[in-house]
Motif scaffolding. Structure first.
Motif, mmCIF file in Angstrom:
data_model
loop_
_atom_site.group_PDB
_atom_site.id
_atom_site.type_symbol
_atom_site.label_atom_id
_atom_site.label_comp_id
_atom_site.label_asym_id
_atom_site.label_seq_id
_atom_site.Cartn_x
_atom_site.Cartn_y
_atom_site.Cartn_z
ATOM 1 N N LEU A 90 -24.238 13.979 8.946
ATOM 2 C CA LEU A 90 -25.070 15.002 8.325
ATOM 3 C C LEU A 90 -25.023 16.307 9.106
ATOM 4 O O LEU A 90 -24.849 16.313 10.330
ATOM 5 C CB LEU A 90 -26.532 14.538 8.256
ATOM 6 C CG LEU A 90 -26.843 13.250 7.511
ATOM 7 C CD1 LEU A 90 -28.341 12.991 7.539
ATOM 8 C CD2 LEU A 90 -26.329 13.299 6.084
ATOM 9 N N ASP A 136 -29.305 20.482 8.543
ATOM 10 C CA ASP A 136 -30.266 20.669 7.455
ATOM 11 C C ASP A 136 -30.385 19.430 6.570
ATOM 12 O O ASP A 136 -31.097 19.445 5.569
ATOM 13 C CB ASP A 136 -29.898 21.893 6.613
ATOM 14 C CG ASP A 136 -28.597 21.717 5.843
ATOM 15 O OD1 ASP A 136 -27.910 20.689 6.035
ATOM 16 O OD2 ASP A 136 -28.258 22.608 5.036
ATOM 17 N N GLY A 137 -29.695 18.352 6.932
ATOM 18 C CA GLY A 137 -29.794 17.103 6.198
ATOM 19 C C GLY A 137 -28.775 16.906 5.097
ATOM 20 O O GLY A 137 -28.729 15.839 4.481
ATOM 21 N N THR A 138 -27.937 17.907 4.824
ATOM 22 C CA THR A 138 -26.892 17.746 3.816
ATOM 23 C C THR A 138 -25.708 16.985 4.422
ATOM 24 O O THR A 138 -25.616 16.804 5.632
ATOM 25 C CB THR A 138 -26.435 19.103 3.267
ATOM 26 O OG1 THR A 138 -25.989 19.926 4.360
ATOM 27 C CG2 THR A 138 -27.577 19.800 2.533
ATOM 28 N N THR A 153 -25.890 18.393 -1.031
ATOM 29 C CA THR A 153 -26.757 17.276 -1.417
ATOM 30 C C THR A 153 -27.326 16.587 -0.179
ATOM 31 O O THR A 153 -26.757 16.649 0.908
ATOM 32 C CB THR A 153 -25.996 16.241 -2.257
ATOM 33 O OG1 THR A 153 -24.871 15.768 -1.505
ATOM 34 C CG2 THR A 153 -25.519 16.840 -3.560
ATOM 35 N N TYR A 154 -28.441 15.905 -0.394
ATOM 36 C CA TYR A 154 -29.139 15.199 0.682
ATOM 37 C C TYR A 154 -29.071 13.690 0.441
ATOM 38 O O TYR A 154 -29.090 13.242 -0.705
ATOM 39 C CB TYR A 154 -30.609 15.633 0.746
ATOM 40 C CG TYR A 154 -30.791 17.095 1.046
ATOM 41 C CD1 TYR A 154 -31.006 17.536 2.341
ATOM 42 C CD2 TYR A 154 -30.754 18.040 0.013
ATOM 43 C CE1 TYR A 154 -31.180 18.898 2.614
ATOM 44 C CE2 TYR A 154 -30.913 19.400 0.276
ATOM 45 C CZ TYR A 154 -31.125 19.810 1.575
ATOM 46 O OH TYR A 154 -31.280 21.146 1.847
ATOM 47 N N GLU A 166 -31.891 12.257 -1.857
ATOM 48 C CA GLU A 166 -31.810 12.507 -3.294
ATOM 49 C C GLU A 166 -30.636 11.758 -3.913
ATOM 50 O O GLU A 166 -30.630 11.484 -5.112
ATOM 51 C CB GLU A 166 -31.722 14.006 -3.585
ATOM 52 C CG GLU A 166 -30.536 14.714 -2.996
ATOM 53 C CD GLU A 166 -30.592 16.226 -3.212
ATOM 54 O OE1 GLU A 166 -31.670 16.724 -3.605
ATOM 55 O OE2 GLU A 166 -29.569 16.900 -2.989
ATOM 56 N N GLY A 182 -29.805 15.917 11.743
ATOM 57 C CA GLY A 182 -30.322 16.013 10.393
ATOM 58 C C GLY A 182 -31.586 15.210 10.143
ATOM 59 O O GLY A 182 -32.160 15.276 9.047
ATOM 60 N N ALA A 229 -34.913 17.187 9.022
ATOM 61 C CA ALA A 229 -34.850 17.699 7.648
ATOM 62 C C ALA A 229 -35.041 16.574 6.638
ATOM 63 O O ALA A 229 -35.754 16.729 5.636
ATOM 64 C CB ALA A 229 -33.512 18.401 7.422
ATOM 65 N N LEU A 230 -34.427 15.422 6.904
ATOM 66 C CA LEU A 230 -34.579 14.292 5.991
ATOM 67 C C LEU A 230 -35.986 13.718 6.040
ATOM 68 O O LEU A 230 -36.525 13.298 5.011
ATOM 69 C CB LEU A 230 -33.571 13.192 6.331
ATOM 70 C CG LEU A 230 -32.133 13.394 5.877
ATOM 71 C CD1 LEU A 230 -31.363 12.088 5.998
ATOM 72 C CD2 LEU A 230 -32.051 13.915 4.455
ATOM 73 N N MET A 286 -38.199 15.690 3.853
ATOM 74 C CA MET A 286 -37.997 15.351 2.443
ATOM 75 C C MET A 286 -38.588 13.980 2.125
ATOM 76 O O MET A 286 -39.153 13.766 1.041
ATOM 77 C CB MET A 286 -36.506 15.377 2.103
ATOM 78 C CG MET A 286 -36.209 15.046 0.643
ATOM 79 S SD MET A 286 -34.468 15.281 0.191
ATOM 80 C CE MET A 286 -34.404 17.077 0.124
ATOM 81 N N ALA A 292 -38.305 13.986 -2.620
ATOM 82 C CA ALA A 292 -37.120 14.741 -3.036
ATOM 83 C C ALA A 292 -37.385 15.398 -4.388
ATOM 84 O O ALA A 292 -37.867 14.739 -5.316
ATOM 85 C CB ALA A 292 -35.917 13.816 -3.129
#
Length: 369
Positions: free
Chosen positions: A95, A98-100, A254-255, A258, A273, A276-277, A280, A285
């Motif tokens: 990751l 930012d978690g993406t 994308t995360y 989600e 990451g 950030a996760l 969410m 999400a």
């Protein structure tokens, strides 16, 4: 002066595919067979009912060693490797902060080293990401992709066919574990892993032996319904099992949450990451990946818009007619409020709304050992 256009790469099996009548297309920078004269429907069925052999040597392989290898790997990806024993294998994610998603990967814990399989299109990016984050860790990272061949033998007959070519007792190799042995006399790593929803193996061995090993497997399985399979069947197989494909269900926008990949994440440790996760996870999400079935007959293609009550509300990531289930199915990102099974949505097919309904994933239940 115009920059010279980079030519597609070829795996060591390129000539073999051409000789077998493979229809070659460019994919992830490589020329690979999309199908053989048998056609993708029969190739797909072979994997579901017998076995299929795939050239996936376009994928990347890294080797990680050093005193801090475990410490670094625990930090740079989401799975808790302390749960892995020697010769265990596990799916995981890299990751961004930012978690993406940087990439989805497979980890193999081997004696004295880690082996990492990555997506072909992300090979250079992944290696650079790992190197950049390895500063301060006493580790050595090697890209061994060019010297390593990777094949996948998938399907209910895969074990039986492969057993004829190796002294290892494959019956005791559980899903998501590995064995270092020989394959037709060639040193090889067998991972009981794959991306088709069936039992099977991913095979790693010296690239110099690619043609001989490919031919040996085809001969070993010729009376058992084994077919060589192309990219089209590989995509339809992973689609039915709702396995995410980088560039479709997951990417740098994308995360993991989600994408419904919570099961890959170990919250009991720090990883790039995580914060950030966690945010969410706590807040929810705003959108989620769903499966859907077309109510009106139509094929939902990638990038088609999803609508609800006439208002655009998401997009399709993958869609096709399922060869196994004989249904028109798809996956899409929609607002969380529309993600409940049974919710009616519309897919805009060439601008025309076609009715669909959210259904349970996966469409096809995987049959792992």
């Amino acid at each position: 002066m115009a920059k010279a256009e980079q030519q597609p790469l070829k795996t060591p099996l390129y000539d073999s595919h051409v000789e077998m009548g493979g229809r070659m297309v460019e994919f992830a920078g490589y020329l690979l067979p999309v199908q053989y004269p048998t056609g993708p429907t029969l190739e797909h069925a072979a994997v579901r009912n017998a076995a299929g052999l795939f050239d996936i040597d376009h994928m990347g392989q890294f080797e990680l060693t050093g005193p801090d290898a475990d410490l670094f790997l625990q930090y740079i990806q989401v799975w808790d490797i302390d749960q892995m024993r020697v010769l265990d294998a596990h799916y995981s994610l890299l990751l961004y902060s930012d978690g993406t998603v940087v990439d989805d990967i497979f980890l193999y814990r081997l004696p004295e080293r880690w082996f990492i399989a990555v997506n072909a299109s992300n090979r250079a990016k992944d290696f650079a990401w790992l190197e950049a984050n390895a500063l301060g860790f006493d580790v050595t990272l090697r890209d061994i992709s060019d010297e390593t061949c990777m094949l996948a033998l998938q399907g209910p007959s895969a074990e039986m066919i492969l057993q004829r070519l190796t002294p290892a007792d494959l019956s005791v190799i559980a899903a998501r574990t590995a064995v270092e042995t020989t394959l037709d006399g060639v040193p090889a790593l067998f991972g009981r892993t794959g991306y088709t929803g069936e039992d099977g193996f991913e095979l790693y061995f010296p690239a110099a032996n690619a043609v001989d090993v490919w031919n040996a497997i085809l001969v070993a399985g010729k009376d058992d319904g084994l077919l060589a399979c192309g990219l089209a069947a590989r995509d339809s197989l992973r689609f039915e099992a709702c396995l995410p494909l980088y560039g479709h269900e997951i990417d740098a926008t994308t995360y993991a949450l989600e994408a419904r990949m919570n099961w890959t994440i170990a919250w009991n440790k720090e990883f790039v990451g995580r914060d950030a996760l966690l945010k969410m996870k706590l807040e929810g999400a705003p959108r989620l990946l769903v499966g859907f079935e077309m109510v009106e007959k139509a094929v939902a293609r990638e990038h088609y818009h999803v609508a609800s009550a006439g208002v655009e509300a998401g997009y399709v990531t993958s869609g096709m007619k399922s060869p196994t289930l004989d249904k028109f199915l798809g996956m899409a990102y929609v607002p969380a409020a529309l993600s409940k099974i049974g919710t009616e949505i519309e897919i805009l097919v060439r601008g025309q709304p076609k009715k669909a309904v959210i259904v349970k994933r996966p469409f096809y239940k995987p049959r792992y050992k």
